[in-house]
Motif scaffolding. Structure first.
Motif, mmCIF file in Angstrom:
data_model
loop_
_atom_site.group_PDB
_atom_site.id
_atom_site.type_symbol
_atom_site.label_atom_id
_atom_site.label_comp_id
_atom_site.label_asym_id
_atom_site.label_seq_id
_atom_site.Cartn_x
_atom_site.Cartn_y
_atom_site.Cartn_z
ATOM 1 N N TYR A 1 -3.845 -68.825 80.823
ATOM 2 C CA TYR A 1 -3.396 -69.482 79.601
ATOM 3 C C TYR A 1 -2.216 -68.718 79.034
ATOM 4 C CZ TYR A 1 -7.870 -71.857 79.916
ATOM 5 O OH TYR A 1 -8.927 -72.620 80.355
ATOM 6 N N TYR B 1 0.039 -68.124 75.392
ATOM 7 C CA TYR B 1 0.041 -68.250 73.938
ATOM 8 C C TYR B 1 1.355 -67.708 73.377
ATOM 9 C CZ TYR B 1 -5.017 -68.802 74.388
ATOM 10 O OH TYR B 1 -6.273 -69.247 74.740
ATOM 11 N N GLN C 1 2.641 -66.090 69.730
ATOM 12 C CA GLN C 1 2.309 -65.635 68.378
ATOM 13 C C GLN C 1 3.617 -65.452 67.615
ATOM 14 O OE1 GLN C 1 0.129 -61.895 67.878
ATOM 15 N NE2 GLN C 1 -0.888 -62.786 66.091
ATOM 16 N N PRO D 1 -2.038 -66.694 67.042
ATOM 17 C CA PRO D 1 -1.579 -67.196 68.347
ATOM 18 C C PRO D 1 -1.787 -68.699 68.446
ATOM 19 C CG PRO D 1 -2.913 -65.228 68.615
ATOM 20 C CD PRO D 1 -3.052 -65.654 67.178
ATOM 21 N N LEU E 1 -1.782 -71.954 71.316
ATOM 22 C CA LEU E 1 -1.859 -72.251 72.739
ATOM 23 C C LEU E 1 -0.644 -73.054 73.179
ATOM 24 C CD1 LEU E 1 -3.612 -72.224 75.355
ATOM 25 C CD2 LEU E 1 -4.566 -74.412 74.568
ATOM 26 N N TYR F 1 -2.432 -74.369 79.184
ATOM 27 C CA TYR F 1 -3.795 -74.059 79.585
ATOM 28 C C TYR F 1 -3.998 -74.388 81.056
ATOM 29 C CZ TYR F 1 -4.739 -79.093 78.924
ATOM 30 O OH TYR F 1 -4.710 -80.466 79.000
ATOM 31 N N TYR G 1 1.898 -64.181 75.107
ATOM 32 C CA TYR G 1 0.795 -63.546 75.809
ATOM 33 C C TYR G 1 0.257 -64.463 76.893
ATOM 34 C CZ TYR G 1 0.404 -60.385 71.750
ATOM 35 O OH TYR G 1 0.635 -59.457 70.754
ATOM 36 N N LEU H 1 -9.202 -66.641 81.311
ATOM 37 C CA LEU H 1 -10.495 -67.082 80.796
ATOM 38 C C LEU H 1 -11.447 -67.391 81.961
ATOM 39 C CD1 LEU H 1 -8.615 -67.357 78.277
ATOM 40 C CD2 LEU H 1 -10.048 -69.278 77.613
ATOM 41 N N ASN I 1 -15.744 -62.936 81.932
ATOM 42 C CA ASN I 1 -15.868 -61.934 80.880
ATOM 43 C C ASN I 1 -15.714 -60.537 81.483
ATOM 44 O OD1 ASN I 1 -16.358 -63.929 78.988
ATOM 45 N ND2 ASN I 1 -18.585 -63.728 79.132
ATOM 46 N N PRO I 2 -15.081 -59.616 80.776
ATOM 47 C CA PRO I 2 -14.420 -59.832 79.489
ATOM 48 C C PRO I 2 -13.110 -60.593 79.634
ATOM 49 C CG PRO I 2 -13.990 -57.609 80.257
ATOM 50 C CD PRO I 2 -14.937 -58.226 81.251
ATOM 51 N N LEU I 3 -12.888 -61.556 78.747
ATOM 52 C CA LEU I 3 -11.603 -62.227 78.713
ATOM 53 C C LEU I 3 -10.540 -61.165 78.417
ATOM 54 C CD1 LEU I 3 -12.556 -65.336 76.526
ATOM 55 C CD2 LEU I 3 -12.967 -64.923 78.974
ATOM 56 N N PHE J 1 -6.122 -60.182 78.102
ATOM 57 C CA PHE J 1 -4.780 -60.673 77.818
ATOM 58 C C PHE J 1 -3.745 -59.666 78.296
ATOM 59 C CE2 PHE J 1 -6.037 -64.147 75.061
ATOM 60 C CZ PHE J 1 -7.273 -63.742 74.593
ATOM 61 N N SER K 1 -0.120 -57.626 77.695
ATOM 62 C CA SER K 1 0.303 -56.836 76.531
ATOM 63 C C SER K 1 1.400 -57.510 75.717
ATOM 64 C CB SER K 1 0.771 -55.457 76.984
ATOM 65 O OG SER K 1 1.784 -55.599 77.964
ATOM 66 N N LEU L 1 -3.969 -58.525 72.022
ATOM 67 C CA LEU L 1 -5.198 -59.256 71.746
ATOM 68 C C LEU L 1 -6.352 -58.697 72.573
ATOM 69 C CD1 LEU L 1 -3.543 -62.791 71.969
ATOM 70 C CD2 LEU L 1 -4.029 -61.480 69.886
ATOM 71 N N TRP M 1 -10.460 -59.399 73.334
ATOM 72 C CA TRP M 1 -11.629 -60.257 73.189
ATOM 73 C C TRP M 1 -12.835 -59.434 72.801
ATOM 74 C CZ3 TRP M 1 -15.982 -60.563 76.640
ATOM 75 C CH2 TRP M 1 -16.860 -61.633 76.372
ATOM 76 N N TRP N 1 -7.147 -71.617 66.689
ATOM 77 C CA TRP N 1 -7.390 -70.298 66.119
ATOM 78 C C TRP N 1 -7.437 -70.367 64.603
ATOM 79 C CZ3 TRP N 1 -6.580 -65.393 69.018
ATOM 80 C CH2 TRP N 1 -6.511 -65.609 70.403
#
Lengths: 112, 113
Positions: free
Chosen positions: A39, A41, A43, A49, A51, A54, A92, A96, A99-101, A103, A105, B45, B47, B103
């Motif tokens: 995905y 994003y 910000q 952020p 989307l 996807y 970013y 997904l 886990n852990p999701l 991202f 940097s 970010l 999670w 969000w």
């Protein structure tokens, strides 16, 4: 954990030109169902952020078609065509798949 | 229109706890997972965890186990995150997000004496 590595850290673009941002994952993000769970994003300064893309290449609702996503199982690209002043911010990538999701940097886009 | 309205910014003392709310509207609350994400000052970010309101199932980033507790109130369409034993490292903006797409506006938590 899956590590998401973005490049470059920052990019400066003249309005009307294109920009590309790369993201590499430490593990394949291709699920057995054929979906690639990466995905993108944006910000904007002082905002949450939002989307953009996807499942690697699908444009989120309301996002201009100047944005596009592509890639393979571990290497991904966000392309912004005809950059506009409103595109400034930090981009970013995120995975997904599991886990852990995690991202990347972030890549800061500035306007020249 | 999907909206996630988070509670206001918090100033809390070290060692205390804080509970952040995220009120959802514009969709069926139980149909979607709710993510929680941390953004430390000037950072990316992270999670924290996910809750599935329909079945009250949670999953956590190992890093936040014991730090964050996620709950959901189906009667009020509100998700909550409680952070305990706060330190300066917990000072950050915290976001709720409906799955990957929508969000909240973020809640700034400042830990200071």
């Amino acid at each position: 954990d899956i590590v998401m590595t973005q490049a470059p850290l920052s990019v400066s673009v003249t309005p009307g030109e294109s920009a590309s941002i790369s993201c590499r994952s430490s593990k394949s993000l291709l699920h057995s169902n054929g979906i690639t769970y990466v995905y993108w994003y944006l910000q904007k300064p002082g905002k949450s952020p939002q989307l953009l893309i996807y499942r690697m290449s699908n444009l989120a609702s309301g996002v201009p078609d100047r944005f596009s996503g592509s890639g393979s199982e571990t290497d991904f690209t966000l392309k912004i065509s005809r950059v506009e002043a409103e595109d400034v911010g930090i981009y970013y990538c995120g995975q997904l798949l599991e886990n852990p999701l995690t991202f990347g940097s972030g890549t800061k886009l500035e306007i020249k | 229109e999907v909206k996630l309205q988070q509670s206001g910014d918090e100033l809390v003392r070290p060692g205390a706890s804080v509970k952040i709310s995220c009120k959802a509207s514009g969709y069926t609350f139980t149909n979607y997972a709710m993510y929680w994400v941390k953004q430390s000052p000037g950072q990316g970010l992270e999670w924290i965890g996910t809750i599935i309101p329909l079945i009250d199932t949670t999953s956590y980033n190992q890093k936040f186990k014991g730090k964050a507790t996620l709950t959901a109130d189906k009667s009020s369409n509100t998700a909550y995150m409680e952070l305990s034993r706060l330190t300066s490292e917990d000072s950050a903006v915290y976001y709720c997000a409906r799955s990957e797409a929508y969000w909240g506006q973020g809640t700034l938590v400042t830990v200071s004496s």
